[in-house]
Design an enzyme around this catalytic site. Sequence first.
Site, PDB file in Angstrom:
ATOM      1  N   HIS A 179       0.838  -1.209   0.000  1.00  0.00           N
ATOM      2  CA  HIS A 179       0.000   0.000   0.000  1.00  0.00           C
ATOM      3  C   HIS A 179       0.872   1.258   0.000  1.00  0.00           C
ATOM      4  CE1 HIS A 179      -2.735   2.851   2.500  1.00  0.00           C
ATOM      5  NE2 HIS A 179      -3.020   2.983   1.212  1.00  0.00           N
TER       6      HIS A 179
HETATM    7 CA    CA Z   1       0.508  -0.391  -4.315  1.00  0.00          CA
END
Ligand code: CA
Length: 388
Positions: A179
């Site tokens: 992320h």
């Molecule tokens: Ca990513």
Amino acid sequence: ENDITRPKGYTVSWHSNPEIEKHHFGHAHPMKPWRLTLAKGLIMAYGMHAAMDTYVSRPATKEELEDFHSEEYLDYLKSALVTVPDDNEIKDFNLGNTDCPIFEGLFNYCSMYSGASIDAARKLCNGESDIAINWSGGLHHAKKAEASGFCYVNDIVLAIVQLLRKHPRVLYIDIDVHHGDGVEEAFWSTDRVLTLSIHKYDGMNFFPGTGDLDRTGPDSEENPGAHHAINVPLSDGIGDQQYVWLFKTIVGMCVQRFQPTAIVLQCGADSLAGDRLGRFNVQVQGHGACVTYCKSLGIPLLLVGGGGYTPRNVARAWAHETSIAIGCDGKLNPTIPQHTPYRSHFRHETIFPTLEEILGDPRGNKNTDKKIREIVSSITEQLRFVNN
Ligand code: CA
Ligand code: ZLM
Ligand code: ZN
């Protein structure tokens, strides 16, 4: 026979500095800056440098780094010695641990990869480049006053700050398997940057533990950043077909709603099959298709690197993506010279190493088509709140 020529009608710039590649995170650390030497070896063996404006980047200045990072953090980063830091410093800056060790030349390394991203962004701003590339950048986890996940300075945030001087709206897209939390957080409260990260998500079982589908921006509708964070949480084993369909569908919708005037694509290569830290089954072809799609939009494009922990696959992906940027679309037709010092890393492969299927432990695909469609529906709803 090598027939690579300069693309007609647009300019690609390549920003790098061989100094960056010489740094070492320490024994057995997965982040290996020498993967950049491998990538450069392939890019140059194919003659692709002849089709780009090439720049040896310079270190970012203190003022440039302070566009995002705190002065205290930068001062500490600069003075940090290869010794055991005291407890307060570990606590304050998350520096000097196994993920983010303090190594020789650390500050030099950080200012160099950041200088390259800033230079690349400036070339897009002044119109001297249409696509600018910095494979040494893409360190998306770094925070204002904190190192995180092998990232110390957030070159992406610094580059976007440069782009925002000229561009009203910047779309940030992150295909690293992790992320892109640092970039998301930096632009959490603005509607001038739409952040989109596609990643493996399994709560706290996969770093950094954030990025679920319902993480869409600040809760308050009064905050301009509301709805301007997009997260695509995936499970193990996604392959090219689902990944590329998702990418084109979601990026297509984002561009239509948000109308970005510049795009930054973080090309983390740890989303590839066979990555030491990754969990996906994306091939060099599928990863590259994301670059092809962004390029086809005809919007100024900054390409940065990121993760990637199986060095020969990282080099293949970024060489292939460089070929897409310059318009060869992977249809290069040279033979890697037998004498390249990098051959040993590509083992039995002789020609066209960038297009070969990655052989790794097969990872079962835990992503159902139903789940993929649900993600798209949810993001379609979210984008109703995004207006340019
Ligand atoms: Ca990513
Ligand atoms: N331990 N050595 C992605 C950043 C991922 C945090 C679990 C450290 C490793 C990993 C370091 C040699 C990007 C976490 C991990 C072991 C706490 C992560 C040093 C192996 C080694 O062998 C290793 C002694 C090291 C680190 C594995 N760390 C794997 N995953 C993540 C950070 C960065 O790709 O997104 C962008 C460049 N860290 O999971 C722990 C929780 C520290
Ligand atoms: Zn990563």
